[in-house]
Design a protein around this motif. Structure first.
Motif, PDB file in Angstrom:
ATOM      1  N   GLU A  52       0.833  -1.199   0.000  1.00  0.00           N
ATOM      2  CA  GLU A  52       0.000   0.000   0.000  1.00  0.00           C
ATOM      3  C   GLU A  52       0.872   1.255   0.000  1.00  0.00           C
ATOM      4  O   GLU A  52       0.574   2.240  -0.700  1.00  0.00           O
ATOM      5  N   ALA A  53       1.955   1.230   0.771  1.00  0.00           N
ATOM      6  CA  ALA A  53       2.852   2.383   0.815  1.00  0.00           C
ATOM      7  C   ALA A  53       3.505   2.617  -0.549  1.00  0.00           C
ATOM      8  O   ALA A  53       3.617   3.763  -1.011  1.00  0.00           O
ATOM      9  N   LEU A  54       3.929   1.541  -1.213  1.00  0.00           N
ATOM     10  CA  LEU A  54       4.526   1.682  -2.539  1.00  0.00           C
ATOM     11  C   LEU A  54       3.528   2.236  -3.545  1.00  0.00           C
ATOM     12  O   LEU A  54       3.848   3.142  -4.329  1.00  0.00           O
ATOM     13  N   GLU A  55       2.320   1.684  -3.539  1.00  0.00           N
ATOM     14  CA  GLU A  55       1.292   2.174  -4.475  1.00  0.00           C
ATOM     15  C   GLU A  55       1.012   3.652  -4.253  1.00  0.00           C
ATOM     16  O   GLU A  55       0.890   4.431  -5.216  1.00  0.00           O
ATOM     17  N   HIS A  74       8.027   1.694   5.940  1.00  0.00           N
ATOM     18  CA  HIS A  74       7.347   0.796   4.996  1.00  0.00           C
ATOM     19  C   HIS A  74       8.022   0.837   3.627  1.00  0.00           C
ATOM     20  O   HIS A  74       8.257  -0.209   3.000  1.00  0.00           O
ATOM     21  N   LEU A  75       8.326   2.044   3.163  1.00  0.00           N
ATOM     22  CA  LEU A  75       8.939   2.190   1.847  1.00  0.00           C
ATOM     23  C   LEU A  75      10.334   1.581   1.818  1.00  0.00           C
ATOM     24  O   LEU A  75      10.703   0.871   0.874  1.00  0.00           O
ATOM     25  N   GLN A  76      11.117   1.839   2.850  1.00  0.00           N
ATOM     26  CA  GLN A  76      12.481   1.320   2.875  1.00  0.00           C
ATOM     27  C   GLN A  76      12.501  -0.203   2.878  1.00  0.00           C
ATOM     28  O   GLN A  76      13.300  -0.825   2.163  1.00  0.00           O
ATOM     29  N   LYS A  77      11.624  -0.817   3.649  1.00  0.00           N
ATOM     30  CA  LYS A  77      11.591  -2.284   3.706  1.00  0.00           C
ATOM     31  C   LYS A  77      11.110  -2.866   2.374  1.00  0.00           C
ATOM     32  O   LYS A  77      11.645  -3.878   1.898  1.00  0.00           O
ATOM     33  N   ALA A  78      10.100  -2.232   1.774  1.00  0.00           N
ATOM     34  CA  ALA A  78       9.605  -2.711   0.483  1.00  0.00           C
ATOM     35  C   ALA A  78      10.676  -2.581  -0.588  1.00  0.00           C
ATOM     36  O   ALA A  78      10.903  -3.515  -1.382  1.00  0.00           O
ATOM     37  N   GLU A  79      11.343  -1.438  -0.623  1.00  0.00           N
ATOM     38  CA  GLU A  79      12.393  -1.212  -1.618  1.00  0.00           C
ATOM     39  C   GLU A  79      13.533  -2.212  -1.438  1.00  0.00           C
ATOM     40  O   GLU A  79      14.067  -2.754  -2.414  1.00  0.00           O
ATOM     41  N   ALA A  80      13.924  -2.478  -0.198  1.00  0.00           N
ATOM     42  CA  ALA A  80      15.010  -3.422   0.064  1.00  0.00           C
ATOM     43  C   ALA A  80      14.656  -4.817  -0.435  1.00  0.00           C
ATOM     44  O   ALA A  80      15.489  -5.505  -1.038  1.00  0.00           O
ATOM     45  N   LYS A  81      13.423  -5.262  -0.187  1.00  0.00           N
ATOM     46  CA  LYS A  81      13.011  -6.589  -0.646  1.00  0.00           C
ATOM     47  C   LYS A  81      13.040  -6.683  -2.164  1.00  0.00           C
ATOM     48  O   LYS A  81      13.526  -7.667  -2.735  1.00  0.00           O
ATOM     49  N   LEU A  82      12.525  -5.666  -2.837  1.00  0.00           N
ATOM     50  CA  LEU A  82      12.476  -5.685  -4.296  1.00  0.00           C
ATOM     51  C   LEU A  82      13.872  -5.611  -4.902  1.00  0.00           C
ATOM     52  O   LEU A  82      14.196  -6.357  -5.833  1.00  0.00           O
ATOM     53  N   ILE A  83      14.715  -4.738  -4.370  1.00  0.00           N
ATOM     54  CA  ILE A  83      16.063  -4.593  -4.914  1.00  0.00           C
ATOM     55  C   ILE A  83      16.883  -5.857  -4.689  1.00  0.00           C
ATOM     56  O   ILE A  83      17.580  -6.340  -5.593  1.00  0.00           O
ATOM     57  N   ASN A  84      16.802  -6.438  -3.492  1.00  0.00           N
ATOM     58  CA  ASN A  84      17.546  -7.672  -3.221  1.00  0.00           C
ATOM     59  C   ASN A  84      17.101  -8.801  -4.131  1.00  0.00           C
ATOM     60  O   ASN A  84      17.919  -9.586  -4.628  1.00  0.00           O
ATOM     61  N   ALA A  85      15.786  -8.906  -4.370  1.00  0.00           N
ATOM     62  CA  ALA A  85      15.274  -9.965  -5.242  1.00  0.00           C
ATOM     63  C   ALA A  85      15.770  -9.796  -6.664  1.00  0.00           C
ATOM     64  O   ALA A  85      16.140 -10.768  -7.334  1.00  0.00           O
ATOM     65  N   VAL A  86      15.801  -8.555  -7.144  1.00  0.00           N
ATOM     66  CA  VAL A  86      16.280  -8.305  -8.508  1.00  0.00           C
ATOM     67  C   VAL A  86      17.764  -8.619  -8.623  1.00  0.00           C
ATOM     68  O   VAL A  86      18.201  -9.284  -9.563  1.00  0.00           O
ATOM     69  N   VAL A  87      18.561  -8.153  -7.677  1.00  0.00           N
ATOM     70  CA  VAL A  87      19.998  -8.394  -7.715  1.00  0.00           C
ATOM     71  C   VAL A  87      20.299  -9.886  -7.651  1.00  0.00           C
ATOM     72  O   VAL A  87      21.137 -10.415  -8.394  1.00  0.00           O
ATOM     73  N   GLU A  88      19.601 -10.620  -6.794  1.00  0.00           N
ATOM     74  CA  GLU A  88      19.846 -12.051  -6.657  1.00  0.00           C
ATOM     75  C   GLU A  88      19.405 -12.830  -7.887  1.00  0.00           C
ATOM     76  O   GLU A  88      19.902 -13.921  -8.159  1.00  0.00           O
ATOM     77  N   SER A  89      18.452 -12.277  -8.646  1.00  0.00           N
ATOM     78  CA  SER A  89      17.942 -12.998  -9.808  1.00  0.00           C
ATOM     79  C   SER A  89      18.824 -12.868 -11.029  1.00  0.00           C
ATOM     80  O   SER A  89      18.676 -13.591 -11.996  1.00  0.00           O
ATOM     81  N   ALA A 132       0.247  11.007   5.272  1.00  0.00           N
ATOM     82  CA  ALA A 132      -1.111  11.528   5.413  1.00  0.00           C
ATOM     83  C   ALA A 132      -2.108  10.659   4.649  1.00  0.00           C
ATOM     84  O   ALA A 132      -3.224  10.405   5.129  1.00  0.00           O
ATOM     85  N   GLU A 133      -1.732  10.204   3.470  1.00  0.00           N
ATOM     86  CA  GLU A 133      -2.606   9.327   2.692  1.00  0.00           C
ATOM     87  C   GLU A 133      -2.782   7.977   3.376  1.00  0.00           C
ATOM     88  O   GLU A 133      -3.861   7.374   3.332  1.00  0.00           O
ATOM     89  N   LEU A 134      -1.717   7.492   4.013  1.00  0.00           N
ATOM     90  CA  LEU A 134      -1.764   6.178   4.659  1.00  0.00           C
ATOM     91  C   LEU A 134      -2.380   6.238   6.048  1.00  0.00           C
ATOM     92  O   LEU A 134      -2.748   5.198   6.615  1.00  0.00           O
ATOM     93  N   GLY A 135      -2.456   7.443   6.636  1.00  0.00           N
ATOM     94  CA  GLY A 135      -2.976   7.577   7.980  1.00  0.00           C
ATOM     95  C   GLY A 135      -2.012   7.091   9.029  1.00  0.00           C
ATOM     96  O   GLY A 135      -2.397   6.430  10.007  1.00  0.00           O
ATOM     97  N   CYS A 136      -0.722   7.399   8.826  1.00  0.00           N
ATOM     98  CA  CYS A 136       0.291   6.980   9.797  1.00  0.00           C
ATOM     99  C   CYS A 136       1.321   8.097   9.943  1.00  0.00           C
ATOM    100  O   CYS A 136       1.242   9.132   9.272  1.00  0.00           O
TER     101      CYS A 136
END
Length: 224
Positions: A168-171, A204-219, A192-196
């Motif tokens: 949701e944070a990424l979107e 949220h963004l940092q963790k999502a970005e880390a997961k996506l970047i690590n997956a791409v690099v490992e692939s 403000a949009e997320l209500g947090c």
């Protein structure tokens, strides 16, 4: 259900001219087989995205026996698209591959990536169908299994490893222009949009970005 990551190194001397061009030309940084469709038993239509000299690719394709037509989206763009109609019976490598993949029980995930003399791809299916495809690989194609695992997985689909809140944070960040250049929003506006709190949105963004970047690099295989 299995997922395999495959690297194919075709014999360039036995490959269709336009395939050899994508894999070996210094004027092509990378290319992708975006999609394809077998219009009839003998002809397949292929859509390629070419980062580099697409005019050279067009010339190589036009000179390849069995290529019936070539249409380009542009000639001078950094990335251009090419639509090819290929006669599988005239281009044996394509015909064999199409027959091998046209079976129940498996799906080739688009796109296939052409880079540095190799084709990188992902296939999902049952073990028997996957093994049959590998057994039927043409002699002109050196096939290496880079990874075999269950499907779905974070590496096969990195987004599957994100929590609902991270997604949701990424979107929200994308919708608000956070990843535009220059950025069109801030952590405070996303929060403000997320209500947090802004710190929570940032986390949220940092963790999502880390997961996506690590997956791409490992692939991506070592040495790309």
């Amino acid at each position: 259900m299995k997922h395999i990551r495959v690297t194919v190194r075709p014999d360039l001397d036995r490959s269709p001219g336009f395939v050899a061009y994508l894999l070996d030309s210094p004027d092509v940084e990378e290319a992708r087989a975006v999609d394809w469709n077998r219009a009839d038993p003998a002809t397949t239509t292929h859509l390629y995205a070419v980062d580099g000299d697409v005019a050279g690719f067009r010339d190589a394709a036009t000179d390849t026996p069995g290529v019936e037509s070539v249409a380009l989206s542009a000639v001078d763009a950094a990335r251009s698209y090419a639509l090819l109609d290929v006669r599988d019976d005239v281009v044996p490598m394509f015909g064999v591959v199409e027959e091998a993949l046209a079976r129940a029980g498996l799906v080739v995930r688009r796109p296939l990536v052409y880079r540095d003399g190799r084709i990188h791809g992902h296939v999902v299916g049952d073990s028997g169908a996957l093994q049959a495809v590998l057994d039927e690989a043409p002699d002109a194609m050196d096939v290496t299994l880079e990874e075999v695992g269950r499907f779905p997985s974070a590496r096969a689909n990195p987004a599957s490893d994100l929590s609902d809140r991270q997604w949701e944070a990424l979107e929200t960040a994308v919708d608000l222009g956070y990843y535009n250049q220059p950025r069109a929003t801030t952590h405070e506006e996303i929060a403000a949009e997320l209500g947090c709190a802004p710190n929570t949105a940032s986390e949220h963004l940092q963790k999502a970005e880390a997961k996506l970047i690590n997956a791409v690099v490992e692939s991506v295989p070592a040495g790309h």
